[in-house]
Design a protein around this motif. Structure first.
Motif, PDB file in Angstrom:
ATOM      1  N   SER A  47      61.027  -5.012  35.488  1.00 17.41           N
ATOM      2  CA  SER A  47      60.208  -6.097  34.947  1.00 17.41           C
ATOM      3  C   SER A  47      59.007  -5.569  34.188  1.00 17.41           C
ATOM      4  CB  SER A  47      59.761  -7.006  36.107  1.00 17.41           C
ATOM      5  OG  SER A  47      58.981  -8.069  35.629  1.00 17.41           O
ATOM      6  N   ILE A  48      58.343  -4.520  34.706  1.00 12.81           N
ATOM      7  CA  ILE A  48      57.174  -3.962  34.027  1.00 12.81           C
ATOM      8  C   ILE A  48      57.585  -3.259  32.733  1.00 12.81           C
ATOM      9  CG2 ILE A  48      55.301  -2.284  34.237  1.00 12.81           C
ATOM     10  CD1 ILE A  48      55.234  -2.875  37.235  1.00 12.81           C
ATOM     11  N   SER A  49      58.744  -2.580  32.776  1.00 13.84           N
ATOM     12  CA  SER A  49      59.196  -1.851  31.582  1.00 13.84           C
ATOM     13  C   SER A  49      59.564  -2.796  30.446  1.00 13.84           C
ATOM     14  CB  SER A  49      60.388  -0.963  31.944  1.00 13.84           C
ATOM     15  OG  SER A  49      61.530  -1.756  32.257  1.00 13.84           O
ATOM     16  N   LEU A  50      59.953  -4.043  30.784  1.00 13.96           N
ATOM     17  CA  LEU A  50      60.357  -4.992  29.756  1.00 13.96           C
ATOM     18  C   LEU A  50      59.178  -5.488  28.914  1.00 13.96           C
ATOM     19  CD1 LEU A  50      63.043  -7.134  31.671  1.00 13.96           C
ATOM     20  CD2 LEU A  50      63.416  -5.385  29.915  1.00 13.96           C
ATOM     21  N   VAL A  51      57.952  -5.256  29.362  1.00 14.74           N
ATOM     22  CA  VAL A  51      56.767  -5.672  28.565  1.00 14.74           C
ATOM     23  C   VAL A  51      56.171  -4.475  27.833  1.00 14.74           C
ATOM     24  CG1 VAL A  51      56.248  -7.620  30.043  1.00 14.74           C
ATOM     25  CG2 VAL A  51      55.270  -5.392  30.588  1.00 14.74           C
ATOM     26  N   GLY A  52      56.954  -3.397  27.672  1.00 17.80           N
ATOM     27  CA  GLY A  52      56.506  -2.252  26.877  1.00 17.80           C
ATOM     28  C   GLY A  52      55.756  -1.209  27.649  1.00 17.80           C
ATOM     29  N   LYS A  53      55.653  -1.322  28.947  1.00 17.49           N
ATOM     30  CA  LYS A  53      54.958  -0.338  29.758  1.00 17.49           C
ATOM     31  C   LYS A  53      55.957   0.738  30.191  1.00 17.49           C
ATOM     32  CE  LYS A  53      51.015  -2.557  29.812  1.00 17.49           C
ATOM     33  NZ  LYS A  53      49.795  -1.989  29.202  1.00 17.49           N
ATOM     34  N   LYS A  54      55.449   1.988  30.164  1.00 18.95           N
ATOM     35  CA  LYS A  54      56.274   3.097  30.620  1.00 18.95           C
ATOM     36  C   LYS A  54      56.188   3.185  32.136  1.00 18.95           C
ATOM     37  CE  LYS A  54      55.957   5.858  26.402  1.00 18.95           C
ATOM     38  NZ  LYS A  54      55.596   7.184  25.828  1.00 18.95           N
ATOM     39  N   VAL A  55      57.350   3.156  32.750  1.00 23.12           N
ATOM     40  CA  VAL A  55      57.398   3.096  34.208  1.00 23.12           C
ATOM     41  C   VAL A  55      58.281   4.218  34.734  1.00 23.12           C
ATOM     42  CG1 VAL A  55      57.951   1.682  36.217  1.00 23.12           C
ATOM     43  CG2 VAL A  55      57.162   0.586  34.123  1.00 23.12           C
ATOM     44  N   ALA A  56      57.763   4.863  35.785  1.00 24.21           N
ATOM     45  CA  ALA A  56      58.542   5.899  36.467  1.00 24.21           C
ATOM     46  C   ALA A  56      58.790   5.431  37.897  1.00 24.21           C
ATOM     47  CB  ALA A  56      57.818   7.223  36.467  1.00 24.21           C
ATOM     48  N   LEU A  57      60.053   5.292  38.273  1.00 23.34           N
ATOM     49  CA  LEU A  57      60.419   4.912  39.647  1.00 23.34           C
ATOM     50  C   LEU A  57      60.775   6.193  40.385  1.00 23.34           C
ATOM     51  CD1 LEU A  57      61.089   2.899  41.867  1.00 23.34           C
ATOM     52  CD2 LEU A  57      63.357   2.624  40.844  1.00 23.34           C
ATOM     53  N   VAL A  58      59.950   6.555  41.363  1.00 18.38           N
ATOM     54  CA  VAL A  58      60.101   7.820  42.081  1.00 18.38           C
ATOM     55  C   VAL A  58      60.613   7.512  43.486  1.00 18.38           C
ATOM     56  CG1 VAL A  58      58.976   9.928  42.851  1.00 18.38           C
ATOM     57  CG2 VAL A  58      58.189   8.770  40.763  1.00 18.38           C
ATOM     58  N   GLY A  59      61.737   8.124  43.843  1.00 15.36           N
ATOM     59  CA  GLY A  59      62.285   7.945  45.187  1.00 15.36           C
ATOM     60  C   GLY A  59      61.604   8.854  46.171  1.00 15.36           C
ATOM     61  N   MET A  60      60.671   8.305  46.960  1.00 20.10           N
ATOM     62  CA  MET A  60      59.950   9.108  47.939  1.00 20.10           C
ATOM     63  C   MET A  60      60.449   8.842  49.373  1.00 20.10           C
ATOM     64  SD  MET A  60      58.186  10.968  46.111  1.00 20.10           S
ATOM     65  CE  MET A  60      57.413  11.818  47.468  1.00 20.10           C
ATOM     66  N   ASP A  61      61.566   8.147  49.482  1.00 17.29           N
ATOM     67  CA  ASP A  61      62.203   8.019  50.787  1.00 17.29           C
ATOM     68  C   ASP A  61      63.113   9.230  50.923  1.00 17.29           C
ATOM     69  OD1 ASP A  61      63.392   7.351  53.119  1.00 17.29           O
ATOM     70  OD2 ASP A  61      64.092   5.383  52.481  1.00 17.29           O
TER      71      ASP A  61
ATOM     72  N   TYR B 214      52.861   3.174  34.666  1.00 20.52           N
ATOM     73  CA  TYR B 214      53.021   2.789  36.065  1.00 20.52           C
ATOM     74  C   TYR B 214      53.946   3.771  36.755  1.00 20.52           C
ATOM     75  CZ  TYR B 214      50.818  -1.791  35.402  1.00 20.52           C
ATOM     76  OH  TYR B 214      49.932  -2.785  35.156  1.00 20.52           O
ATOM     77  N   ILE B 215      53.546   4.165  37.945  1.00 17.44           N
ATOM     78  CA  ILE B 215      54.392   5.015  38.782  1.00 17.44           C
ATOM     79  C   ILE B 215      54.644   4.248  40.079  1.00 17.44           C
ATOM     80  CG2 ILE B 215      54.601   7.208  39.985  1.00 17.44           C
ATOM     81  CD1 ILE B 215      52.477   8.274  37.969  1.00 17.44           C
ATOM     82  N   ILE B 216      55.929   3.934  40.318  1.00 17.25           N
ATOM     83  CA  ILE B 216      56.292   3.180  41.514  1.00 17.25           C
ATOM     84  C   ILE B 216      56.994   4.107  42.485  1.00 17.25           C
ATOM     85  CG2 ILE B 216      57.671   1.262  42.392  1.00 17.25           C
ATOM     86  CD1 ILE B 216      57.288  -0.120  39.722  1.00 17.25           C
ATOM     87  N   LEU B 217      56.406   4.232  43.679  1.00 18.50           N
ATOM     88  CA  LEU B 217      56.934   5.129  44.698  1.00 18.50           C
ATOM     89  C   LEU B 217      57.737   4.306  45.715  1.00 18.50           C
ATOM     90  CD1 LEU B 217      53.726   7.268  45.374  1.00 18.50           C
ATOM     91  CD2 LEU B 217      55.541   7.681  43.697  1.00 18.50           C
ATOM     92  N   ASP B 218      59.037   4.565  45.794  1.00 19.34           N
ATOM     93  CA  ASP B 218      59.900   3.904  46.789  1.00 19.34           C
ATOM     94  C   ASP B 218      59.834   4.723  48.063  1.00 19.34           C
ATOM     95  OD1 ASP B 218      61.769   2.410  48.129  1.00 19.34           O
ATOM     96  OD2 ASP B 218      63.480   3.401  47.202  1.00 19.34           O
ATOM     97  N   CYS B 219      59.025   4.252  49.031  1.00 12.18           N
ATOM     98  CA  CYS B 219      58.718   5.046  50.231  1.00 12.18           C
ATOM     99  C   CYS B 219      59.532   4.588  51.438  1.00 12.18           C
ATOM    100  CB  CYS B 219      57.228   4.947  50.551  1.00 12.18           C
ATOM    101  SG  CYS B 219      56.164   5.467  49.175  1.00 12.18           S
ATOM    102  N   ALA B 220      59.428   5.393  52.480  1.00 14.96           N
ATOM    103  CA  ALA B 220      60.128   5.090  53.729  1.00 14.96           C
ATOM    104  C   ALA B 220      59.386   3.998  54.503  1.00 14.96           C
ATOM    105  CB  ALA B 220      60.224   6.355  54.577  1.00 14.96           C
ATOM    106  N   PRO B 221      60.079   3.286  55.430  1.00 14.96           N
ATOM    107  CA  PRO B 221      59.412   2.278  56.280  1.00 14.96           C
ATOM    108  C   PRO B 221      58.292   2.904  57.094  1.00 14.96           C
ATOM    109  CG  PRO B 221      61.785   2.039  56.401  1.00 14.96           C
ATOM    110  CD  PRO B 221      61.544   3.302  55.663  1.00 14.96           C
ATOM    111  N   VAL B 222      57.192   2.183  57.224  1.00 17.23           N
ATOM    112  CA  VAL B 222      55.983   2.725  57.857  1.00 17.23           C
ATOM    113  C   VAL B 222      56.136   2.838  59.367  1.00 17.23           C
ATOM    114  CG1 VAL B 222      53.511   2.330  58.202  1.00 17.23           C
ATOM    115  CG2 VAL B 222      54.557   1.806  56.010  1.00 17.23           C
ATOM    116  N   SER B 223      56.832   1.892  59.991  1.00 16.98           N
ATOM    117  CA  SER B 223      56.856   1.860  61.450  1.00 16.98           C
ATOM    118  C   SER B 223      57.751   2.918  62.062  1.00 16.98           C
ATOM    119  CB  SER B 223      57.314   0.475  61.930  1.00 16.98           C
ATOM    120  OG  SER B 223      58.652   0.256  61.529  1.00 16.98           O
ATOM    121  N   LEU B 224      58.622   3.543  61.237  1.00 20.10           N
ATOM    122  CA  LEU B 224      59.573   4.505  61.785  1.00 20.10           C
ATOM    123  C   LEU B 224      59.119   5.949  61.616  1.00 20.10           C
ATOM    124  CD1 LEU B 224      62.937   2.862  60.652  1.00 20.10           C
ATOM    125  CD2 LEU B 224      61.741   2.612  62.815  1.00 20.10           C
TER     126      LEU B 224
END
Length: 796
Positions: free
Chosen positions: A608-622, A698-708
């Motif tokens: 969604s953010i990339s569709l408005v012309g913003k450069k987005v990096a989705l980083v898998g941190m899980d 934008y840098i979006i970090l896909d992280c692990a669940p906090v409670s585990l």
């Protein structure tokens, strides 16, 4: 955001109820209401069909009560002469009308312990006198029944009657060849007859039930209501609820009839007891009178008595006046002595009535005797409905004992008074006796014998007169209850009330779903919607994403308008207020447990953010359970862990195109490290984020669940804001209190909550996250697990 902002006041939230939201929530389950109302109406119709209709049968009578003007004037003349006493108390008579003994006599007289029914359209129809068959059951057997005797009788065209019966657990069958016939049952042999007044119904079962008499009595006592019309009259209403109108009318009429018979019998007890006493005295006096007359006759013959001298005649005339008075006194003395002997006789206990109207001259003694008899009768009548332990009976017994003692005392006083009078008369008579000393002995002896004969004759005549008066009292006894209105039933049934049942069915049909929905919501442990979430926390709600009806994972697409796309557009807009408009935005996406949709949110938010012309990096941190490679055509073996561990030095070689658009790039998690927590604490992570900031908005970090695991808390140092994903009907409410604690302790930067999986329709997303329970350690994260995850995702 200050700590005070997160001090959630639950009491204030509980006081606020959004009526509109509550109504919309209930209306969304309108099918529940429709089904519930239909079921309740069906049950009410079934109940009304199976329940016999009840009618009110009423009658009005006036009781004889001198205090309230209810007495009949027919006997006023006799009561004035002291022949009768008819005072009644309305309250006591009402208790008698409702007594077990009186109702039992009605039940036995009408044989109500035997009932006749036939099955008719889901319920039994009571036949009463319209039964084609009658069973003659002795009332003594009905009194001793332990169980109801049920008989199913079926009349056949050939005149036979098939019988199937049950008594307790025992069953019996029999065929009667011809009516009337004898029916053998476990409790005895009875006569079964055909009712000549009712047309026989062949091949239809007549259900005959013989109940224990007292059970039927208890039933009618519960249904019978006897009340006065007012406190100033002796008019009472009798009301009976009955399923059979004819039986109800017969019951009330018979109840009044039996009451009159009972009260008349009570009123005649005094007269009958008096008659018995008078007859006994007459028998004795007759013998004594005959003896005195024969003695006088023989004396005159023996002595040859003819004429008296003139002087003796004068003296005798004077003496005669005193002798007459002595006769009267001696008569009273004999009556008092006889009554005293009767009262002292132990055989005549406190239940025996005192003889009345036997000629006593003392009015106070007569008044005490009448009062004593009234209390005896009242005590006997009340004892029919209660026991000796009743306070009323105890009081009456005490009063009777006291009156008994008073009567004896009065008799003693009267007796002494009469003795004094007799002595005085004897003295006066002796004066004249001295004057007639010269009278021949024959004349004096003759006078004594004549006096004894005169006393016996007067006493005999008085007792004869009292016997006639007592017989007259017995002959003119009138009923105590006079019917004003004959027993009459209402035209329409009073129970069950159909409109009321239909109203109750409607109310229950609406109330049951409301209560069910309330209980479901009250006992629900998981968050359902944004409203519930807002009640549990004051943390900013970034937005909410509804479930997808298509089952797709990547729901945000260019030039597409749907609910999911619009939801992410709203979230994209809200991010500007969360992280500001300047600088690079490093967003950390996490959740409490697996399955809440953090990877789904990360991917679609990046698109969604990339569709408005913003450069987005989705980083898998899980790094323990990498998922991004499963959804994009990228190499999952080269990614962030390769760079952080030093296996790769060129970060650009790890940045892969997403295949969605040129503004959206992906950095996968890379190979799974043996030491995830220690690896994420490396300074090369900070270096990697700094290099990405130079290339992306934008840098979006896909992280692990906090409670585990602690991975997300370690990563928080490089993030500008945290998007905490919760899922409707999945995330437990107690988890929110833990999120509030994270904010208060400032463990995650600029935290906001995003609610995922909100139900708009009865369908789910269909995507799986495959976390299971493996975040406790490294084991279980091999190729096989990744393949299983891919299969689950493809299946969904």
């Amino acid at each position: 955001m200050s700590e005070e902002q997160f001090n959630y006041n639950k009491e204030e939230e509980a006081d606020h109820v959004d009526i509109r939201e509550l109504m919309l929530n209930y209306l969304s389950h309108w099918k529940w209401f429709v089904v519930s109302i239909l079921v309740c109406f069906a049950l009410s119709i079934l109940y009304l069909r199976c329940t016999p209709e009840e009618y009110n049968v009423s009658s009005t009578v006036i009781l004889k009560d001198d205090d309230k003007g209810g007495a009949s004037n027919e006997l006023a003349m006799f009561e004035g002469l002291g022949l009768m006493n008819s005072k009644n108390n309305v309250d006591n008579e009402i208790e008698v009308l409702k007594s077990k003994s009186l109702v039992k006599s009605v039940v036995k007289n009408l044989k109500l312990y035997v009932s006749y029914n036939k099955d008719e359209y889901m319920r039994d129809k009571e036949l009463y006198t319209k039964t084609p068959l009658t069973l003659d059951v002795d009332e003594k057997i009905a009194d001793t029944l332990k169980y109801p005797l049920t008989i199913k009788a079926q009349m056949m065209n050939n005149g036979q009657v098939k019988i199937e019966g049950k008594y307790g657990k025992g069953k019996f069958e029999e065929t009667i060849a011809k009516l009337p016939g004898m029916l053998n049952t476990p409790i005895g042999t009875f006569m079964l007859s055909a009712n000549a007044l009712v047309k026989p119904e062949y091949d239809k079962e007549i259900i005959i039930t013989v109940n224990r008499t007292m059970n039927v009595v208890q039933k009618y006592l519960a249904l019978l209501n006897v009340e006065p019309t007012s406190k100033t009259t002796s008019v009472i209403n009798l009301l009976l609820s009955e399923t059979n109108v004819d039986r109800g009318v017969d019951f009330l009429n018979k109840l009044i009839e039996m009451y009159n018979l009972d009260t008349n019998e009570d009123k005649n007890k005094v007269a009958k007891n008096t008659a018995k006493f008078i007859d006994e005295r007459l028998e004795k006096i007759n013998i004594e009178l005959g003896m005195t007359e024969r003695d006088l006759e023989s004396y005159k013959k023996k002595e040859g008595i003819t004429n008296l001298t003139a002087d003796a005649k004068i003296f005798m005339q004077e003496n005669s006046e005193y002798q007459k008075k002595r006769v009267e006194v001696e008569t009273q003395l004999r009556l008092v002595k006889s009554l005293q002997e009767y009262m002292l006789n132990k055989a005549n206990g406190l239940d025996k009535l005192v003889p009345a109207n036997i000629g006593l001259a003392d009015k106070s003694l007569l008044t005490l005797s009448e009062k004593y008899n009234e209390l005896i009768l009242e005590r006997g009548r009340i004892l029919r409905t209660t026991s000796d332990e009743n306070p009323v009976i105890i009081n009456l017994t005490s009063s009777i004992k006291a009156l008994h003692a008073n009567i004896l005392t009065s008799l003693s006083g009267v007796y002494q008074s009469l003795n004094i009078s007799k002595k005085d008369l004897d003295y006066q008579a002796n004066l004249y006796n001295t004057r007639i000393e010269n009278v021949p002995t024959q004349e004096r002896e003759y006078t004594e014998r004549a006096r004894q004969q005169q006393i016996k004759a007067e006493l005999f005549l008085m007792l004869l007169q009292k016997r006639e008066e007592n017989s007259l009292a017995l002959a003119v006894t009138a009923n105590s209850a006079k019917i004003i209105d004959e027993a009459l039933a209402t035209d329409n049934p009073v129970s069950p009330k159909k409109p009321l049942f239909y109203l109750i069915a409607l109310l229950l049909g609406c109330a049951i779903p409301v209560i069910a929905l309330y209980l479901i919501e009250y006992f629900s442990l998981k968050i359902k919607n944004r409203v519930e979430l807002e009640k549990l926390t004051n943390i900013t709600i970034l937005g909410e994403v509804n479930q997808s009806s298509t089952g797709e994972t990547l729901v945000v697409k260019e030039n597409h308008n749907n609910h999911s796309t619009e939801a992410f557009r709203g979230i994209r807009t809200n991010l500007k207020f969360l992280v500001g408009s300047e600088g690079h935005k490093v967003l950390m996406v996490t959740s409490s447990v697996p399955g809440e949709g953090k990877t789904f949110i990360s991917m679609n938010l990046a698109i969604s953010i990339s569709l408005v012309g913003k450069k987005v990096a989705l980083v898998g941190m899980d790094v323990r359970k990498p998922m991004l490679a499963n959804y994009f055509a990228v190499d999952g073996k080269k990614g962030a862990t390769n760079y952080i561990s030093g296996m790769e030095t060129d970060l650009n070689s790890l940045i892969q195109p997403s295949g969605i658009n040129d503004n959206f790039k992906i950095v996968t998690s890379g190979i799974i490290p043996p030491n995830p927590a220690e690896l994420l604490m490396s300074e090369r992570l900070d270096s990697m984020i700094e290099q990405l900031k130079k290339q992306f908005d934008y840098i979006i970090l896909d992280c692990a669940p906090v409670s585990l695991v602690t991975d997300s808390l370690i990563l928080s140092r490089v993030a500008d804001a945290t998007i905490y994903v919760s899922r409707a009907n999945y995330t437990y409410k107690k988890t929110i209190s833990w999120i509030n604690e994270l904010v208060r302790e400032k463990k995650l930067p600029s935290l906001s909550i995003l609610l995922n999986g909100v139900e708009k329709e009865k369908s789910g997303y269909g995507y799986g996250y495959g976390y299971g329970g493996h975040y406790g350690g490294y084991s279980g994260y091999g190729e096989d697990d990744d393949e299983k995850t891919n299969k689950k995702t493809r299946n969904k």
